[in-house]
Design a protein around this motif. Sequence first.
Motif, mmCIF file in Angstrom:
data_model
loop_
_atom_site.group_PDB
_atom_site.id
_atom_site.type_symbol
_atom_site.label_atom_id
_atom_site.label_comp_id
_atom_site.label_asym_id
_atom_site.label_seq_id
_atom_site.Cartn_x
_atom_site.Cartn_y
_atom_site.Cartn_z
ATOM 1 N N PRO A 64 3.272 2.558 -1.911
ATOM 2 C CA PRO A 64 3.350 3.325 -3.158
ATOM 3 C C PRO A 64 2.059 4.074 -3.466
ATOM 4 O O PRO A 64 2.092 5.205 -3.962
ATOM 5 C CB PRO A 64 3.638 2.247 -4.217
ATOM 6 C CG PRO A 64 4.306 1.149 -3.461
ATOM 7 C CD PRO A 64 3.619 1.123 -2.133
ATOM 8 N N GLN A 65 0.905 3.441 -3.160
ATOM 9 C CA GLN A 65 -0.384 4.087 -3.412
ATOM 10 C C GLN A 65 -0.539 5.334 -2.533
ATOM 11 O O GLN A 65 -1.034 6.370 -2.979
ATOM 12 C CB GLN A 65 -1.523 3.109 -3.119
ATOM 13 C CG GLN A 65 -1.483 1.840 -3.964
ATOM 14 C CD GLN A 65 -2.557 0.860 -3.521
ATOM 15 O OE1 GLN A 65 -3.658 1.240 -3.166
ATOM 16 N NE2 GLN A 65 -2.229 -0.426 -3.538
ATOM 17 N N TYR A 105 0.790 -1.219 0.000
ATOM 18 C CA TYR A 105 0.000 0.000 0.000
ATOM 19 C C TYR A 105 0.831 1.283 0.000
ATOM 20 O O TYR A 105 0.333 2.342 -0.368
ATOM 21 C CB TYR A 105 -0.917 0.016 1.224
ATOM 22 C CG TYR A 105 -1.872 -1.138 1.272
ATOM 23 C CD1 TYR A 105 -2.726 -1.413 0.202
ATOM 24 C CD2 TYR A 105 -1.926 -1.976 2.385
ATOM 25 C CE1 TYR A 105 -3.603 -2.482 0.241
ATOM 26 C CE2 TYR A 105 -2.801 -3.050 2.425
ATOM 27 C CZ TYR A 105 -3.644 -3.299 1.362
ATOM 28 O OH TYR A 105 -4.505 -4.355 1.402
ATOM 29 N N TYR A 164 1.865 7.134 -1.190
ATOM 30 C CA TYR A 164 2.804 8.165 -1.634
ATOM 31 C C TYR A 164 2.255 8.925 -2.847
ATOM 32 O O TYR A 164 2.362 10.155 -2.935
ATOM 33 C CB TYR A 164 4.152 7.540 -1.978
ATOM 34 C CG TYR A 164 5.017 7.223 -0.779
ATOM 35 C CD1 TYR A 164 4.728 7.744 0.471
ATOM 36 C CD2 TYR A 164 6.136 6.395 -0.899
ATOM 37 C CE1 TYR A 164 5.517 7.467 1.566
ATOM 38 C CE2 TYR A 164 6.939 6.103 0.194
ATOM 39 C CZ TYR A 164 6.625 6.638 1.430
ATOM 40 O OH TYR A 164 7.415 6.355 2.515
ATOM 41 N N LYS A 165 1.657 8.181 -3.788
ATOM 42 C CA LYS A 165 1.085 8.831 -4.971
ATOM 43 C C LYS A 165 -0.061 9.749 -4.573
ATOM 44 O O LYS A 165 -0.206 10.859 -5.108
ATOM 45 C CB LYS A 165 0.600 7.768 -5.960
ATOM 46 C CG LYS A 165 1.723 7.030 -6.680
ATOM 47 C CD LYS A 165 1.174 6.006 -7.661
ATOM 48 C CE LYS A 165 2.318 5.264 -8.363
ATOM 49 N NZ LYS A 165 1.787 4.237 -9.301
ATOM 50 N N ALA A 166 -0.892 9.290 -3.634
ATOM 51 C CA ALA A 166 -2.019 10.105 -3.169
ATOM 52 C C ALA A 166 -1.512 11.366 -2.480
ATOM 53 O O ALA A 166 -2.054 12.463 -2.670
ATOM 54 C CB ALA A 166 -2.886 9.288 -2.217
ATOM 55 N N TRP A 167 -0.473 11.215 -1.676
ATOM 56 C CA TRP A 167 0.105 12.368 -0.971
ATOM 57 C C TRP A 167 0.603 13.406 -1.964
ATOM 58 O O TRP A 167 0.337 14.603 -1.827
ATOM 59 C CB TRP A 167 1.251 11.893 -0.082
ATOM 60 C CG TRP A 167 2.039 13.009 0.543
ATOM 61 C CD1 TRP A 167 3.174 13.594 0.056
ATOM 62 C CD2 TRP A 167 1.735 13.697 1.762
ATOM 63 N NE1 TRP A 167 3.602 14.592 0.897
ATOM 64 C CE2 TRP A 167 2.741 14.670 1.951
ATOM 65 C CE3 TRP A 167 0.733 13.567 2.712
ATOM 66 C CZ2 TRP A 167 2.759 15.529 3.054
ATOM 67 C CZ3 TRP A 167 0.748 14.420 3.815
ATOM 68 C CH2 TRP A 167 1.752 15.382 3.972
ATOM 69 N N GLU A 168 1.326 12.948 -2.983
ATOM 70 C CA GLU A 168 1.895 13.869 -3.964
ATOM 71 C C GLU A 168 0.803 14.532 -4.793
ATOM 72 O O GLU A 168 0.901 15.711 -5.128
ATOM 73 C CB GLU A 168 2.876 13.114 -4.866
ATOM 74 C CG GLU A 168 3.756 14.017 -5.705
ATOM 75 C CD GLU A 168 4.958 13.296 -6.270
ATOM 76 O OE1 GLU A 168 5.829 13.963 -6.844
ATOM 77 O OE2 GLU A 168 5.019 12.059 -6.136
ATOM 78 N N ARG A 169 -0.256 13.778 -5.091
ATOM 79 C CA ARG A 169 -1.358 14.328 -5.875
ATOM 80 C C ARG A 169 -2.118 15.400 -5.099
ATOM 81 O O ARG A 169 -2.500 16.433 -5.646
ATOM 82 C CB ARG A 169 -2.315 13.192 -6.276
ATOM 83 C CG ARG A 169 -3.456 13.654 -7.186
ATOM 84 C CD ARG A 169 -4.234 12.477 -7.740
ATOM 85 N NE ARG A 169 -4.832 11.667 -6.697
ATOM 86 C CZ ARG A 169 -4.421 10.455 -6.354
ATOM 87 N NH1 ARG A 169 -3.384 9.907 -6.993
ATOM 88 N NH2 ARG A 169 -5.013 9.776 -5.395
ATOM 89 N N SER A 174 9.331 11.750 -0.218
ATOM 90 C CA SER A 174 10.555 10.985 0.046
ATOM 91 C C SER A 174 11.019 11.035 1.504
ATOM 92 O O SER A 174 11.729 10.134 1.967
ATOM 93 C CB SER A 174 11.690 11.496 -0.850
ATOM 94 O OG SER A 174 11.335 11.437 -2.205
ATOM 95 N N GLU A 179 6.650 15.954 -2.995
ATOM 96 C CA GLU A 179 7.141 14.578 -3.034
ATOM 97 C C GLU A 179 7.227 14.029 -1.607
ATOM 98 O O GLU A 179 7.492 14.774 -0.669
ATOM 99 C CB GLU A 179 8.508 14.512 -3.708
ATOM 100 C CG GLU A 179 9.623 15.205 -2.946
ATOM 101 C CD GLU A 179 10.991 14.777 -3.426
ATOM 102 O OE1 GLU A 179 11.311 13.583 -3.280
ATOM 103 O OE2 GLU A 179 11.740 15.636 -3.911
#
Length: 363
Positions: free
Chosen positions: A226-227, A224, A229-234, A241, A239
Amino acid sequence: MPMSSLVCRSPSVISTSLLTLPLLRLAAPARSVQPCAQRQPQPQQARQASGPVAVRRFSASLTLSRKVAPTEAAHINEVRKTIADEFALIKDAYQSPKHPVVLAHGLLGFAELKLAGSYLPSIHYWRGIQEALTAQGAEVITASVPPSGSIEKRAAKLAQDIEAQAQGKSVNVVAHSMGGLDARYMISQLRPKGVDVKSLVTIGTPHHGSAFADYLIDELGPDYLPQVYKAWERVTGWEPSAFSQLTQKYMAEHFNPATPDDPNVQYFSYGAMVNGKPPLLSMFRISHKLIEEREGPNDGLVSVESSQWGTYKGTLTGVNHLDLINWTNRIRSNLQKLMGHPPSFNAVAFYLGIGDMLAKEGL
């Protein structure tokens, strides 16, 4: 400006530093989690060596500041090196450091935040602290780095800000939370030609990671994360990191072995601890309990043990992670005063004390 005119006010919104790590859980489906008591502690190989050691990839003159895990007795002694009320009140006079002071913020931090342009007052990370230091004659530089970027990117931006504002002057860096890791990386790894750091003072910095960060990363798991992290960045545009770099595992196995101290820089550190349990409605109640079980006394996000690096100046008692940057809960403070127990910590007095200490060190 008389120091008594500097009023410590409290914002009602915006949480900083490691505090917002729970947001990473929002995008992750629920799953079963192994109870804390059954989990095996993360390996700490990098903290088991004895004595300072040179790192091969760096100059032999650079050594690790702290590689030895303290014994139980030593750990207790460090916690007992407490600072109870030394910074309760602003004193009449302070010495000012010779070199400019750079204020380096933590995770999700900022120098100045404007929520509605000129319609509302801006919010400052270092609330009243920059003004207090300036009033005492210190030159102050505030850096602004990527809120949740990697240590590497944050350190690079920190170097740029210092070079642009210091204009060749030597500086003392005073860093809160993750800002201390950024500064250490900048000093040890980047070694920017236009930046000459004389000292680094870290305050509540997770030099050995935070058990709370490990817990959250482990709970999300590799399926979960990666999902999330993508949601956070969106959602934020930032980023993500930084989050995985604040774990005990990352600090022990990667960051600390590769980030030795510079012998030309003086390193000082402060830790903090909440007395007893945080109040029922405190945002630190869950994280404080988890860290206390795994690491011991802590400020709600960073343990006393993890805060220690270089010359440890002591543990601020009755202080949480946000108190350290003058984001004290005003309601709590007023209730304490009404009950005849005025707060024993004043963040403005604390930072003026740091400036005074640096001055006495010839810095």
